[in-house]
Design an enzyme around this catalytic site. Sequence first.
Site, short mmCIF file in Angstrom:
data_model
loop_
_atom_site.label_atom_id
_atom_site.label_comp_id
_atom_site.label_asym_id
_atom_site.label_seq_id
_atom_site.Cartn_x
_atom_site.Cartn_y
_atom_site.Cartn_z
N GLU A 290 35.31 -17.69 26.97
CA GLU A 290 36.35 -17.84 25.94
C GLU A 290 36.68 -16.50 25.30
O GLU A 290 37.84 -16.11 25.18
CB GLU A 290 35.87 -18.82 24.88
CG GLU A 290 36.68 -18.84 23.61
CD GLU A 290 35.90 -19.37 22.42
OE1 GLU A 290 35.52 -18.59 21.54
OE2 GLU A 290 35.64 -20.59 22.39
N ASP B 185 38.99 -24.38 28.85
CA ASP B 185 39.95 -23.73 27.96
C ASP B 185 40.00 -22.23 28.23
O ASP B 185 41.09 -21.64 28.27
CB ASP B 185 39.63 -24.02 26.49
CG ASP B 185 38.29 -23.46 26.04
OD1 ASP B 185 37.37 -23.39 26.87
OD2 ASP B 185 38.16 -23.11 24.85
#
Length: 359
Positions: free
Chosen positions: A41, A102
Amino acid sequence: MAHAASCEQSWPAWETFKKNLVSEEGRVVDDGMNDMRTTSEGQAYSLFFSLVANDRVMFNKLLKWTETNLAQGDLTTHLPAWLWGMNEYGEWKILDENTASDADLWLAYTLGEAGRLWEDRRLVALSSLIANRILTTETINVPGLELVLLPGTNGFVLDENRVRLNPSYTPLQLMRWFTTHSKDTRWTSLLSSSKKLILESSPQGLAPDWTIYDYKRGFLPDADTGKGALGSYDAIRVYLWAGMLSPDDPDRRDLLKTLKPMARFVDSHGYPPESIHTLTGVANNPGPSGFSFAMLPLLQAHGLINAVKKQLQRVDANPVADDAYYGQVFLLYTLGWTGNLYSFDSKGNLNTRWKHSCP
């Protein structure tokens, strides 16, 4: 104040982030944890910021470190592991080989837009390969939702009737971009299910960190992990992504309407909560200053000007520490956006100020 990233001028907030949180080799360090961790991330977000800043030197360092250390040296065949750091024996290595979808979405998106904006076909091709691998390994067909994005490759299909999902993992501007730039119709299904995930898991207008989708009963609190119906450090991103949607995005109106209760909460209380029960509305403690940054685009989208001013006063009184990874992420996303360094158009394309100001 945000400053323009142009050919001649740097972005001071990004320079601060690099100085305090990025190693010379291109590793984003979250030293708030004992393992001095780096996550996929953090790498993906920082690649995005370096593109916004037109900082190709750091972009290349971040990408190389990510590929070498998180993707077994080859992003064309491996999605990055989500967690790298120091283990109990003092060894620097991958600590969890599972993926984080993500991060993978932001990685594929940023590579694709970097390829377009910097006119680099290699980056466009790499983006396409990563996007296809996301479709292959991080999605599942679910009755009532069609194709849905799993939070990672392993561990999120709970049984034959339940999956665990994360609403903050599916920014709709990114999902729309994939439908625009790919001929694979599975992205259209993912865009549809992502909208349902955000809207239907937030029946009171308060987004949860995690939710269980039961094939027969729909969205339920995630009782298995102890999170239950709480919205906190994950969910705060739902409001950020929604607030930054293009005014012309077809889904913006529905998202703003659904998430308005959180905007009202911040307006009436003067702060976003650190955590809130998404079914009862009972909140615990004011959130950190980074949460105030994350809420600014949504408050602005709702025209809550006084609430915007209060949050700006709040962060001025309690600045985000220079070495606070998560808070600095929200600061960069928000000040870059409010300062017009970047925006998303109705198709999810990235507009950067430097692209228009550079010869």
